[in-house]
Design a protein around this motif. Structure first.
Motif: not given
Length: 311
Positions: A290-311
């Motif tokens: 699993l590749t987990v990448s981080f940025t210091c630039d909030q404009t490139y931030a992504i949200a955590d996947p949520t159960v709503k995505t898979v409901d």
């Protein structure tokens, strides 16, 4: 793990959008696009030269062996000038020292098994014709055949992922985020998850498309502009579940520093040119990470996947 047009990636490439072509009347040699390609070719040639002489001279140190259990092990490096320049814009994100860390105490084997189950269930809905497949729970990108599909558009996705899966995923992501902050001396709250963050599955099959070519040396910050810190969580074992597939840092003085994957092992490193690296070709078995990448630039931030995505 690679976007071949961007000198590879840690495992396989996430799909990218295509930029519009320059105007037909523009002289090719004066085109910024042409100059960018030329610059990349020069960089690739330099990288391949380093790798050739490194391999020829046979200089290698094993930074982390598979049979070791490491609480923490580090190698400090000078940050590349381009990396330092980029981070000046982001308060609280300049590392005390660039380099890399490996830890076998951050994630449990049980947690790694849970993530391995997610990866196997998801990738089973698709799978690349070549050697490398990815599953991105955030964007939904899933390798299938010679391209990608959105895993959340498939009929049986609802029966594959559940709330417990995504909770485990989020907990482990947060552990890694705080470990990067602690070990590099940066404010963890200034680190934002960024794209692409994905599961990878690598078989010894021959590459079919450029996305299957995960073994090319590259620098993450040059491949993905948003990256500032990269981490890899290994989900199975080198020498047991697969052969080949070691992670190799290409350092100065023609010395390779090699990480042998171990289930639940986390490798964390600054994403600049100080950490040129590649993944060896897998020669047998199947490698999961699993590749987990981080940025210091909030404009490139992504949200955590949520159960709503898979409901």
């Amino acid at each position: 793990m690679s976007n071949r047009n961007k000198k590879g990636s840690t495992a396989a490439a996430a799909p990218t959008t295509t930029k519009s072509s320059p105007k037909k009347n523009a002289p090719p040699t004066s085109s910024p696009h042409y100059q960018k390609i030329l610059s990349r070719c020069v960089t690739i040639l330099a990288v391949l030269t380093v790798v050739y002489y490194t391999s020829k001279n046979g200089k290698e140190i094993t930074f982390a062996k598979q049979n070791e259990i490491l609480r923490i092990r580090s190698q400090n490096l000078d940050c590349s000038e381009s990396y330092k320049k980029d981070l000046k814009s982001f308060s609280g994100c300049m590392p005390e020292k660039c380099g890399r860390f490996v830890s076998d105490g951050l994630v449990t084997t049980g947690e790694a098994d849970s993530l391995l189950n997610i990866a196997q269930k998801g990738i089973a809905l698709g799978g690349s014709d070549g050697g490398a497949s990815i599953l991105d729970l955030h964007s939904g990108a899933l390798s299938r055949g010679r391209s990608f599909v959105n895993v959340y558009s498939l009929e049986n996705t609802k029966d594959i992922f559940n709330k417990a899966d995504l909770t485990t995923y989020k907990v482990i992501k947060t552990k890694i985020q705080h470990a990067i902050g602690h070990n590099f001396g940066v404010d963890a709250d200034k680190l934002f998850l960024t794209h692409p963050t994905f599961f990878s599955q690598i078989h010894p099959r021959e590459a079919v498309t450029a996305h299957d070519e995960y073994w090319h040396p590259h620098v993450d910050k040059e491949t993905y502009k948003s990256f500032h810190f990269t981490s890899l969580l290994y989900l199975n074992d080198y020498g047991k579940d697969f052969q080949g597939g070691r992670f190799v840092f290409v350092d100065k003085d023609n010395v390779n520093s090699t990480v042998e994957p171990r289930k639940a092992r986390v490798s964390m490193f600054t994403s600049g040119a100080e950490n040129l690296h590649f993944v060896e070709k897998v020669s047998a078995g199947v490698r999961y990470a699993l590749t987990v990448s981080f940025t210091c630039d909030q404009t490139y931030a992504i949200a955590d996947p949520t159960v709503k995505t898979v409901d």
